[in-house]
Design a protein around this motif. Sequence first.
Motif, mmCIF file in Angstrom:
data_model
loop_
_atom_site.group_PDB
_atom_site.id
_atom_site.type_symbol
_atom_site.label_atom_id
_atom_site.label_comp_id
_atom_site.label_asym_id
_atom_site.label_seq_id
_atom_site.Cartn_x
_atom_site.Cartn_y
_atom_site.Cartn_z
ATOM 1 N N VAL A 197 0.868 -1.178 0.000
ATOM 2 C CA VAL A 197 0.000 0.000 0.000
ATOM 3 C C VAL A 197 0.897 1.218 0.000
ATOM 4 O O VAL A 197 1.802 1.316 0.832
ATOM 5 C CB VAL A 197 -0.835 0.124 1.295
ATOM 6 C CG1 VAL A 197 -2.058 0.973 1.055
ATOM 7 C CG2 VAL A 197 -1.163 -1.205 1.879
ATOM 8 N N THR A 198 0.645 2.128 -0.928
ATOM 9 C CA THR A 198 1.393 3.377 -0.922
ATOM 10 C C THR A 198 0.410 4.520 -0.708
ATOM 11 O O THR A 198 -0.601 4.600 -1.392
ATOM 12 C CB THR A 198 2.139 3.572 -2.263
ATOM 13 O OG1 THR A 198 2.849 2.375 -2.551
ATOM 14 C CG2 THR A 198 3.106 4.733 -2.192
ATOM 15 N N HIS B 82 0.004 8.130 -1.363
ATOM 16 C CA HIS B 82 0.699 9.117 -2.193
ATOM 17 C C HIS B 82 0.761 10.501 -1.563
ATOM 18 O O HIS B 82 1.510 11.352 -2.030
ATOM 19 C CB HIS B 82 0.063 9.180 -3.587
ATOM 20 C CG HIS B 82 0.388 7.973 -4.417
ATOM 21 N ND1 HIS B 82 1.676 7.613 -4.715
ATOM 22 C CD2 HIS B 82 -0.399 7.032 -4.985
ATOM 23 C CE1 HIS B 82 1.670 6.505 -5.440
ATOM 24 N NE2 HIS B 82 0.416 6.127 -5.607
ATOM 25 N N ARG B 83 -0.042 10.732 -0.517
ATOM 26 C CA ARG B 83 0.024 12.041 0.129
ATOM 27 C C ARG B 83 1.299 12.165 0.951
ATOM 28 O O ARG B 83 1.936 13.207 1.001
ATOM 29 C CB ARG B 83 -1.197 12.248 1.028
ATOM 30 C CG ARG B 83 -2.482 12.434 0.234
ATOM 31 C CD ARG B 83 -3.691 12.133 1.077
ATOM 32 N NE ARG B 83 -3.652 10.745 1.564
ATOM 33 C CZ ARG B 83 -4.630 10.185 2.248
ATOM 34 N NH1 ARG B 83 -5.703 10.863 2.551
ATOM 35 N NH2 ARG B 83 -4.544 8.923 2.632
ATOM 36 N N THR B 84 1.693 11.040 1.586
ATOM 37 C CA THR B 84 2.878 11.083 2.442
ATOM 38 C C THR B 84 4.040 10.323 1.837
ATOM 39 O O THR B 84 5.176 10.464 2.274
ATOM 40 C CB THR B 84 2.575 10.461 3.810
ATOM 41 O OG1 THR B 84 2.199 9.097 3.584
ATOM 42 C CG2 THR B 84 1.441 11.177 4.515
ATOM 43 N N GLY B 85 3.740 9.483 0.829
ATOM 44 C CA GLY B 85 4.777 8.667 0.218
ATOM 45 C C GLY B 85 5.088 7.415 1.029
ATOM 46 O O GLY B 85 5.948 6.625 0.649
ATOM 47 N N ALA B 86 4.380 7.224 2.154
ATOM 48 C CA ALA B 86 4.648 6.053 2.991
ATOM 49 C C ALA B 86 4.220 4.776 2.272
ATOM 50 O O ALA B 86 3.156 4.729 1.655
ATOM 51 C CB ALA B 86 3.898 6.176 4.315
ATOM 52 N N LYS B 87 5.066 3.757 2.356
ATOM 53 C CA LYS B 87 4.746 2.496 1.702
ATOM 54 C C LYS B 87 4.860 1.365 2.713
ATOM 55 O O LYS B 87 5.804 1.318 3.500
ATOM 56 C CB LYS B 87 5.724 2.272 0.547
ATOM 57 C CG LYS B 87 5.456 0.998 -0.235
ATOM 58 C CD LYS B 87 6.319 0.952 -1.478
ATOM 59 C CE LYS B 87 6.092 -0.332 -2.243
ATOM 60 N NZ LYS B 87 6.932 -0.406 -3.435
ATOM 61 N N ARG B 88 3.864 0.477 2.710
ATOM 62 C CA ARG B 88 3.909 -0.674 3.608
ATOM 63 C C ARG B 88 3.798 -1.937 2.752
ATOM 64 O O ARG B 88 3.024 -1.973 1.808
ATOM 65 C CB ARG B 88 2.733 -0.591 4.574
ATOM 66 C CG ARG B 88 2.780 -1.623 5.674
ATOM 67 C CD ARG B 88 1.632 -1.435 6.635
ATOM 68 N NE ARG B 88 1.726 -0.201 7.411
ATOM 69 C CZ ARG B 88 0.664 0.447 7.895
ATOM 70 N NH1 ARG B 88 -0.552 0.003 7.665
ATOM 71 N NH2 ARG B 88 0.819 1.540 8.602
ATOM 72 N N GLU B 89 4.608 -2.944 3.091
ATOM 73 C CA GLU B 89 4.598 -4.166 2.289
ATOM 74 C C GLU B 89 4.203 -5.366 3.143
ATOM 75 O O GLU B 89 4.694 -5.527 4.255
ATOM 76 C CB GLU B 89 5.984 -4.406 1.676
ATOM 77 C CG GLU B 89 6.372 -3.328 0.695
ATOM 78 C CD GLU B 89 7.767 -3.526 0.149
ATOM 79 O OE1 GLU B 89 7.887 -3.796 -1.058
ATOM 80 O OE2 GLU B 89 8.726 -3.451 0.946
ATOM 81 N N TYR B 90 3.305 -6.183 2.625
ATOM 82 C CA TYR B 90 2.853 -7.381 3.334
ATOM 83 C C TYR B 90 3.255 -8.620 2.531
ATOM 84 O O TYR B 90 3.168 -8.617 1.302
ATOM 85 C CB TYR B 90 1.330 -7.373 3.469
ATOM 86 C CG TYR B 90 0.758 -6.230 4.279
ATOM 87 C CD1 TYR B 90 0.632 -6.334 5.664
ATOM 88 C CD2 TYR B 90 0.322 -5.062 3.667
ATOM 89 C CE1 TYR B 90 0.087 -5.297 6.410
ATOM 90 C CE2 TYR B 90 -0.226 -4.022 4.395
ATOM 91 C CZ TYR B 90 -0.346 -4.141 5.775
ATOM 92 O OH TYR B 90 -0.889 -3.118 6.508
ATOM 93 N N TYR B 91 3.664 -9.663 3.247
ATOM 94 C CA TYR B 91 4.032 -10.913 2.575
ATOM 95 C C TYR B 91 3.163 -12.062 3.086
ATOM 96 O O TYR B 91 2.885 -12.132 4.293
ATOM 97 C CB TYR B 91 5.509 -11.252 2.831
ATOM 98 C CG TYR B 91 6.441 -10.260 2.179
ATOM 99 C CD1 TYR B 91 6.928 -10.482 0.899
ATOM 100 C CD2 TYR B 91 6.803 -9.091 2.845
ATOM 101 C CE1 TYR B 91 7.767 -9.554 0.289
ATOM 102 C CE2 TYR B 91 7.636 -8.159 2.246
ATOM 103 C CZ TYR B 91 8.109 -8.395 0.963
ATOM 104 O OH TYR B 91 8.932 -7.477 0.353
ATOM 105 N N ALA B 92 2.743 -12.936 2.194
ATOM 106 C CA ALA B 92 1.970 -14.109 2.612
ATOM 107 C C ALA B 92 2.890 -15.068 3.349
ATOM 108 O O ALA B 92 4.096 -15.094 3.100
ATOM 109 C CB ALA B 92 1.370 -14.802 1.394
ATOM 110 N N GLU B 93 2.294 -15.870 4.218
ATOM 111 C CA GLU B 93 3.075 -16.869 4.957
ATOM 112 C C GLU B 93 3.749 -17.827 3.981
ATOM 113 O O GLU B 93 3.096 -18.356 3.078
ATOM 114 C CB GLU B 93 2.134 -17.698 5.845
ATOM 115 C CG GLU B 93 2.143 -17.264 7.288
ATOM 116 C CD GLU B 93 1.099 -18.004 8.093
ATOM 117 O OE1 GLU B 93 0.500 -18.974 7.574
ATOM 118 O OE2 GLU B 93 0.867 -17.598 9.243
ATOM 119 N N GLY B 94 5.052 -18.013 4.142
ATOM 120 C CA GLY B 94 5.766 -19.038 3.378
ATOM 121 C C GLY B 94 6.014 -18.713 1.910
ATOM 122 O O GLY B 94 6.444 -19.574 1.154
ATOM 123 N N VAL B 95 5.747 -17.479 1.486
ATOM 124 C CA VAL B 95 5.973 -17.159 0.078
ATOM 125 C C VAL B 95 7.479 -17.023 -0.174
ATOM 126 O O VAL B 95 8.220 -16.534 0.689
ATOM 127 C CB VAL B 95 5.211 -15.868 -0.325
ATOM 128 C CG1 VAL B 95 5.817 -14.637 0.336
ATOM 129 C CG2 VAL B 95 5.171 -15.705 -1.837
#
Length: 455
Positions: A282-283, A285-298
Amino acid sequence: MPDNLRALVRNAVSITGGVIVTVSAVLFFVVFFIDFLGLHTNPYMGIVFFLVIPAVFILGLLLIPIGIFIERRRIARGLTSHLHWPAIDLNKPSHRRGAFIVFILTLVNVVVISLAAYKGVEFMDSTTFCGEVCHTVMEPEYMAFQDGPHSRVTCVQCHIGPGAPFFVKSKLDGTRQVVAVLLNSYARPVPSPVHTLRPAREVCEQCHWPEKFHGDKVNVHREYGDDEKVTESITTMRVHVGGGSEKLGIATGIHWHMNNVDNEVRYIATDDKRQMMGYVSVTDHRTGAKREYYAEGVTEEQLKKNEPRTMDCMDCHNRPSHAFDPSPERAVDAAIATGEMPKLPFVRREAVAALKVNYPDQVSAQQDIATRLTSFYKGTGDYNTRRGEVDRAVAAAQRAYSRNVFPKMNVTWGTYPNNIGHTSSPGCFRCHDDRHKSKDGLVIKQDCDLCHDME
Ligand code: HEC
Ligand code: HEC
Ligand code: HEC
Ligand code: HEC
Ligand code: HEC
């Protein structure tokens, strides 16, 4: 051209070839211009474009040397050419009249052929053409389309459209598909997602203005029991549809995802049906903050192998026009809820059982469903007293079958999952499963009231 070659070309076969070459070249440019000006959008025009006209053109080209070859052998055998051009002398009134008639008739021909071509092209853009010409192949989608919310939108409005890259791609695709149908080598069921579908921004957003969604929507789900009374149970839920934009107020709720201007959700699916989400980001765009999620075991390798994609309308509304019932239970519940299927004793249990049988084709399914239900109600005695209702229940069950199961296309209950919701297929829970984790330990939440409140 050397004189002897010119003499050789002057034979009926070569001249016919020359005429064919010229006419097909002209036709090619006419079709090209109709396309270029956006007067039609149909991919199957590609047949005319890439197959028919070029084939005719090549045939014409081949006729020229064939004619020359035949002519050369005739001359070698001492025969002279029989072809004599008529001498036209426009000073003679009869010749003038003849030339005038030929000119007028040619003009009429050109107009008639152009009109016919235009009508043909227009017909190819209609839902009738798309849904009925390749009847067996398109039957599941066409059936669902007809009673879906978009039955007045044409197939080509969603599936193809103007724009140079889609123009070429859809033409090539259309040609490949026609060849597959002719060779009987197409995939059954027709696979989705459709990779060449145009972006939602150019399709859905022509009619649905994303920034205008807001608030909640109340949905009422009705289910029925297998008991004699066919007991109804009702779930009423307030679905937080949401929406909005920075301009109109902070985006909230479910349509927060599609607010691509402010929030961009990207994902990498690790299967070709986009049901397993390996990675989600998820990015803001107002703050430029980006969060990344990974599935279990990927694994790193799985993520490298698959294309990342920005989430749009179709990732949730993947069946806006071709929604099928996920199971016989759901189909029968829907038919009872609308009143299409009368509440006869045990009708839910009996209809579901009849629909669950594996029939070889539509015809035997229709017959068998009727036999099963009528013989059941003959046994209970209802057939004598409530015959009209039994007949209606039979008709409703038959329709549920013909609307959802297509043995020739290997399409059956659940073949095409619907991503709205999560009870019949993973849907929202592809990501909202409490198991997609970020490096700092956050998860994509499954809290029930994030998306709806039960009343
Ligand atoms: C409101 C937009 C819309 C309209 C109108 C529409 N489609 Fe679709 N169609 C879609 C979407 C969205 C998908 C699924 C795309 C995906 O999953 O990537 C789809 C998928 C398909 C598929 C692939 C198989 C499947 O079921 O997923 C076929 C075939 C198809 N449509 C045919 C048709 C035909 C024929 C018509 C007209 C009778 C039509 N469509 C009208 C939006 C539409
Ligand atoms: C040509 C205009 C048009 C296009 C293009 C279009 N829609 Fe619609 N859509 C409508 C109309 C009109 C309705 C309302 C139908 C009704 O109320 O019965 C509707 C209804 C809907 C609904 C509500 C369905 C329901 O069961 O109440 C959804 C969801 C939806 N559209 C999504 C989409 C998506 C996703 C796309 C792109 C694939 C799309 N639409 C493309 C015109 C369009
Ligand atoms: C995160 C998934 C998701 C995305 C992305 C999404 N929607 Fe929806 N949308 C939903 C859900 C869930 C509902 C409520 C479903 C229902 O009617 O039960 C809904 C409802 C709707 C409705 C009906 C609204 C009403 O009040 O009846 C329309 C129209 C619609 N969406 C269009 C779109 C369009 C157009 C896009 C892309 C710009 C889009 N949606 C993107 C999940 C999504
Ligand atoms: C591709 C993954 C993905 C799918 C599929 C998905 N979501 Fe989400 N959703 C997210 C992410 C990521 C967030 C933001 C999580 C965070 O706060 O970091 C989110 C947030 C939300 C929010 C909270 C929005 C806000 O106001 O902050 C709602 C509501 C929501 N999703 C509903 C749905 C519904 C309903 C569906 C199914 C129709 C759905 N989502 C499908 C990834 C997904
Ligand atoms: C990410 C969003 C989201 C979350 C989290 C979520 N749901 Fe749903 N749920 C939906 C959507 C969207 C629908 C379909 C709405 C509709 O069709 O009216 C739905 C439908 C349902 C239905 C009706 C099923 C049906 O089709 O008859 C039930 C029951 C339900 N949810 C229970 C739950 C429960 C219990 C939880 C908590 C564990 C939960 N949901 C969490 C989005 C969500």
